[in-house]
Scaffold this active site. Structure first.
Site, PDB file in Angstrom:
ATOM      1  CG  ASN A 122      -2.082  -0.749   0.815  1.00 23.85           C
ATOM      2  OD1 ASN A 122      -3.160  -0.428   0.166  1.00 23.85           O
ATOM      3  ND2 ASN A 122      -2.426  -1.922   1.679  1.00 23.85           N
ATOM      4  CG  MET A 148       1.563  -5.343  11.718  1.00 17.77           C
ATOM      5  SD  MET A 148      -0.015  -5.622  11.253  1.00 17.77           S
ATOM      6  CE  MET A 148      -0.274  -6.996  11.946  1.00 17.77           C
ATOM      7  CG  ASN A 199      -5.598   1.564   9.366  1.00 19.04           C
ATOM      8  OD1 ASN A 199      -4.410   1.051   8.832  1.00 19.04           O
ATOM      9  ND2 ASN A 199      -6.165   0.620   9.854  1.00 19.04           N
ATOM     10  CG  HIS A 247      -9.662  -3.334   8.639  1.00 24.89           C
ATOM     11  ND1 HIS A 247      -8.661  -4.043   9.303  1.00 24.89           N
ATOM     12  CD2 HIS A 247     -10.747  -4.016   8.399  1.00 24.89           C
ATOM     13  CE1 HIS A 247      -9.494  -5.151   9.656  1.00 24.89           C
ATOM     14  NE2 HIS A 247     -10.619  -5.282   9.230  1.00 24.89           N
ATOM     15  CD  GLU A 277     -13.982   0.739  19.667  1.00 18.11           C
ATOM     16  OE1 GLU A 277     -14.657  -0.273  19.296  1.00 18.11           O
ATOM     17  OE2 GLU A 277     -14.645   1.763  20.006  1.00 18.11           O
ATOM     18  CG  ASP A 320      -9.288  -2.339  12.471  1.00 16.89           C
ATOM     19  OD1 ASP A 320      -8.376  -1.690  12.097  1.00 16.89           O
ATOM     20  OD2 ASP A 320      -9.172  -3.312  12.907  1.00 16.89           O
ATOM     21  CD  GLU A 378      -5.908  -3.858   1.365  1.00 10.14           C
ATOM     22  OE1 GLU A 378      -4.842  -3.230   2.026  1.00 10.14           O
ATOM     23  OE2 GLU A 378      -6.309  -4.896   1.839  1.00 10.14           O
TER      24      GLU A 378
HETATM   25  C1  GRF Z   1      -3.100  -4.839   4.035  1.00  6.94           C
HETATM   26  O1  GRF Z   1      -4.277  -5.724   3.709  1.00  6.94           O
HETATM   27  C2  GRF Z   1      -3.969  -3.565   4.908  1.00  6.94           C
HETATM   28  O2  GRF Z   1      -5.307  -3.481   4.647  1.00  6.94           O
HETATM   29  C3  GRF Z   1      -3.660  -4.342   6.179  1.00  6.94           C
HETATM   30  O3  GRF Z   1      -2.382  -4.724   6.314  1.00  6.94           O
HETATM   31  C4  GRF Z   1      -2.190  -4.933   5.039  1.00  6.94           C
HETATM   32  C5  GRF Z   1      -0.737  -4.348   4.614  1.00  6.94           C
HETATM   33  O4  GRF Z   1      -0.185  -4.821   3.501  1.00  6.94           O
HETATM   34  N1  GRF Z   1      -3.743  -2.985   7.253  1.00  6.94           N
HETATM   35  P1  GRF Z   1       0.996  -4.042   2.704  1.00  6.94           P
HETATM   36  O5  GRF Z   1       2.031  -4.078   3.893  1.00  6.94           O
HETATM   37  O6  GRF Z   1       0.593  -2.452   2.502  1.00  6.94           O
HETATM   38  O7  GRF Z   1       1.403  -4.924   1.396  1.00  6.94           O
END
Ligand code: GRF
Length: 229
Positions: free
Chosen positions: A16, A96, A113, A115, A149, A151, A180
């Site tokens: 992403n 994370m 963010n 998700h 909180e 997500d 995404e």
């Molecule tokens: C994605 O699926 C995003 O939605 C989630 O974590 C994943 C990250 O993937 N939060 P990347 O590192 O962007 O490839």
């Protein structure tokens, strides 16, 4: 055009992040990626960002110990990095670590963010498998403002994909990930363009174009049309 200065926070492969970097290459894109921060040393996304000549910083959360003090120390280092880069907007992209209410509050309306589910359904880590277990026929992804909180913050944008018979968590994840990579840069574009407003009630208002049409799964079967007489 003054571009919105974007910092991207990652922990892993950073696909992403790469989509945001690629979108920002267009001269008319209203945002630029000024910093990539990883809490994980050696995250794949760090090399990908460096290859694009984007400044990268690793802030390894483990070096701050454990407990509330550790989180404060980690977030102080993060704040220093973000302020040093004069970031206007912070994009979490597979980041994370949970961020404290204090940190999130300080970035209200400027911290977003992505998700891999149509929130508020299927929050948390195991969204793809949970969607398959629930038998949903349409899945997707959500870009949202971050709140304390997980997500649960105000929703900015969503993309939907069909779920097929025989999907596995991996096949569904791949279908969602492709969206995404389209949705995140579009949401950042809209925020940078001033189209996205977080109102006093914590709802997102969108000005400018919105989607029309709908995704049906299963789709309607085309019926024979009577030829004109
Ligand atoms: C994605 O699926 C995003 O939605 C989630 O974590 C994943 C990250 O993937 N939060 P990347 O590192 O962007 O490839």
């Amino acid at each position: 055009m003054t571009k919105t200065r974007v910092a991207v926070l990652i922990s892993g492969r950073g696909s992403n992040m790469k989509a945001l970097i690629d979108a920002a290459k267009a001269p008319t894109y209203p945002a630029e990626i000024v910093l990539v921060v990883s809490n994980m040393p050696g995250a794949g996304g760090l090399a990908a960002a460096a290859a694009e000549n984007i400044r990268t910083v690793t802030i390894n959360h483990k070096t701050f110990g454990a407990g509330a003090d550790a989180r404060r120390g980690f977030e102080a280092a993060l704040t220093t990095a973000l302020n040093g880069a004069r970031a206007d907007l912070v994009c979490l992209a597979g980041f994370m670590r949970l961020l404290s209410a204090d940190f999130v509050g300080g970035w209200r309306g400027r911290l977003i963010n992505i998700h891999p589910s149509l929130l508020p359904a299927f929050k948390g880590l195991d969204a793809h498998a949970e969607m398959l277990r629930a038998g949903v026929k349409i899945a997707g992804c959500t870009v949202h403002f971050v709140s304390a909180e997980m997500d649960a913050g105000p929703i900015i944008g969503q993309a939907a994909v069909p779920v097929f018979d025989g999907d596995t968590p991996d096949s569904l994840a791949a279908r969602i990930l492709a969206e995404e990579h389209r949705l995140y840069p579009e949401c950042v574009r809209r925020i940078a363009a001033g189209d996205i407003l977080l109102d006093g009630e914590g709802m997102v208002r969108i000005s400018g174009a919105q989607a029309s049409g709908a995704l049906l799964n299963p789709p309607p079967i085309p019926t024979e049309t009577t030829p004109p007489r």
